[in-house]
Design an enzyme around this catalytic site. Structure first.
Site, PDB file in Angstrom:
ATOM      1  N   CYS A 136       0.837  -1.210   0.000  1.00 40.76           N
ATOM      2  CA  CYS A 136       0.000   0.000   0.000  1.00 40.76           C
ATOM      3  C   CYS A 136       0.867   1.255   0.000  1.00 40.76           C
ATOM      4  CB  CYS A 136      -0.926   0.005   1.220  1.00 40.76           C
ATOM      5  SG  CYS A 136      -2.012   1.447   1.303  1.00 40.76           S
ATOM      6  N   CYS A 139      -0.459   4.083   2.197  1.00 34.98           N
ATOM      7  CA  CYS A 139      -0.223   3.849   3.627  1.00 34.98           C
ATOM      8  C   CYS A 139       1.225   4.133   4.010  1.00 34.98           C
ATOM      9  CB  CYS A 139      -0.544   2.400   3.988  1.00 34.98           C
ATOM     10  SG  CYS A 139      -2.150   1.809   3.436  1.00 34.98           S
ATOM     11  N   ASP A 140       2.167   3.677   3.182  1.00 34.70           N
ATOM     12  CA  ASP A 140       3.567   3.639   3.597  1.00 34.70           C
ATOM     13  C   ASP A 140       4.514   4.498   2.778  1.00 34.70           C
ATOM     14  OD1 ASP A 140       2.853   1.730   5.546  1.00 34.70           O
ATOM     15  OD2 ASP A 140       3.006   0.111   4.088  1.00 34.70           O
TER      16      ASP A 140
END
Length: 314
Positions: A136, A139-140
């Site tokens: 992701c 997300c990261d």
């Protein structure tokens, strides 16, 4: 087989399931939640979560799910370990079998079984998961600002992840298995017109390099057989997600990829009293905060459904 009657049954944990449990418990629906195989869902394999409101210093994914669970239990939700193995939505109330041995007769069902990222299946991918390996970018990606990263995939997901990372990272290496991308024309053009994205055609991953974190990737050209190494600190797998919805296919409408189809603007499925939330029905956003929001929607929809049922019975 043992049997039990439940007013609200929630299948699956994670932000959607736990939020539905919080709302359901506060509405005195006495929700029973079965966690599924992965307690807490995909967030339990996510290290730092920095984009969820209310955690100004960030939070570890597993800790965040512990917090969600505690909040649901505080209001009286019952959280149980167990996996839904069979359902029967052909009549009302609905029947759900847990672990092939316990049958729940449920007046309302919230499905929050989530989706699982598809992985390449190489040992180093699993070993370095959360240490530079991710599924992701949204997300990261922040953690790789100014660094070189690798994205694997050739569809819209990979194109979107590569384009997103290009705004944060020094360079993005996009590994495409074939000599063309499956992504839509507009997404391909975005990738091709982004200066710091380099596309590696006919390229597959042989090994992710590094011990405590990602240091690079060994790749192979499928046409020439040439093996080379790319230096990078991040490795993003973007070959798609698979919703955990197989046991519902005989009763609910699923799209071509297996995501549950709901009535637009609601969590309602085609079956009365069955609601879907989170990544089991969302293939667009797939974020913790949107999953939690849809869990709230499902609980409210279920509460209103049950209230209407009670009025009918009067």
């Amino acid at each position: 087989m043992t049997q039990e009657n439940v007013k609200m049954l929630i299948i699956g944990s994670g932000p959607a399931g736990y939020t539905a449990a919080i709302y359901g418990a506060r509405a005195d629906l006495k929700p029973v939640l079965y966690t599924g195989a992965q307690v807490g869902g995909q967030l339990t394999i996510t290290n730092d979560v920095e984009n969820y409101p209310g955690y100004p210093d960030g939070v570890m994914g597993p800790q965040m799910m512990v917090d969600f669970q505690k909040q649901a239990e505080r209001f009286g939700a019952e959280i149980r370990m167990g996996l839904a193995t069979k359902v029967d939505f052909s009549s009302y109330p609905h029947k759900v079998v847990i672990d092939n041995k316990h049958e729940i007769i449920a007046e309302s069902v919230v499905i929050s079984t989530g989706a699982s990222a598809k992985w390449l299946g190489i040992p180093s991918e699993e070993r370095l998961n959360g240490k530079g390996v991710s599924a992701c970018a949204v997300c990261d990606g922040f953690f790789f600002r100014g660094q070189d990263v690798v994205v694997v995939g050739g569809g819209d997901t990979a194109a979107e992840e590569a384009t997103y990372l290009s705004k944060l990272c020094n360079k993005v290496h996009l590994l495409v298995r074939r000599d063309e991308m499956r992504a839509s024309t507009i997404m391909q053009k975005r990738v091709e017109n982004t200066e710091n994205i380099e596309i590696h055609w006919n390229t597959v991953t042989e090994e992710i390099l590094g011990e405590e974190g990602v240091e690079g990737v060994r790749v192979k050209n499928r046409e020439t057989g040439e093996v080379s190494e790319i230096k990078a600190t991040g490795f993003f797998v973007a070959i798609g997600h698979e919703p955990n919805t197989g046991i519902f296919k005989d009763y609910l409408n699923l799209d071509e990829n297996g995501y549950i189809q709901t009535v637009p603007g609601t969590s309602k499925t085609k079956i009365e009293g069955v609601f879907a939330a989170g990544d089991a029905q969302d293939h667009v956003y797939r974020q913790a905060v949107t999953a939690a929001g849809s869990g709230c929607m499902a609980a409210l929809d279920a509460e209103r459904f049950l209230a209407a049922k009670e009025m009918e019975a009067v």
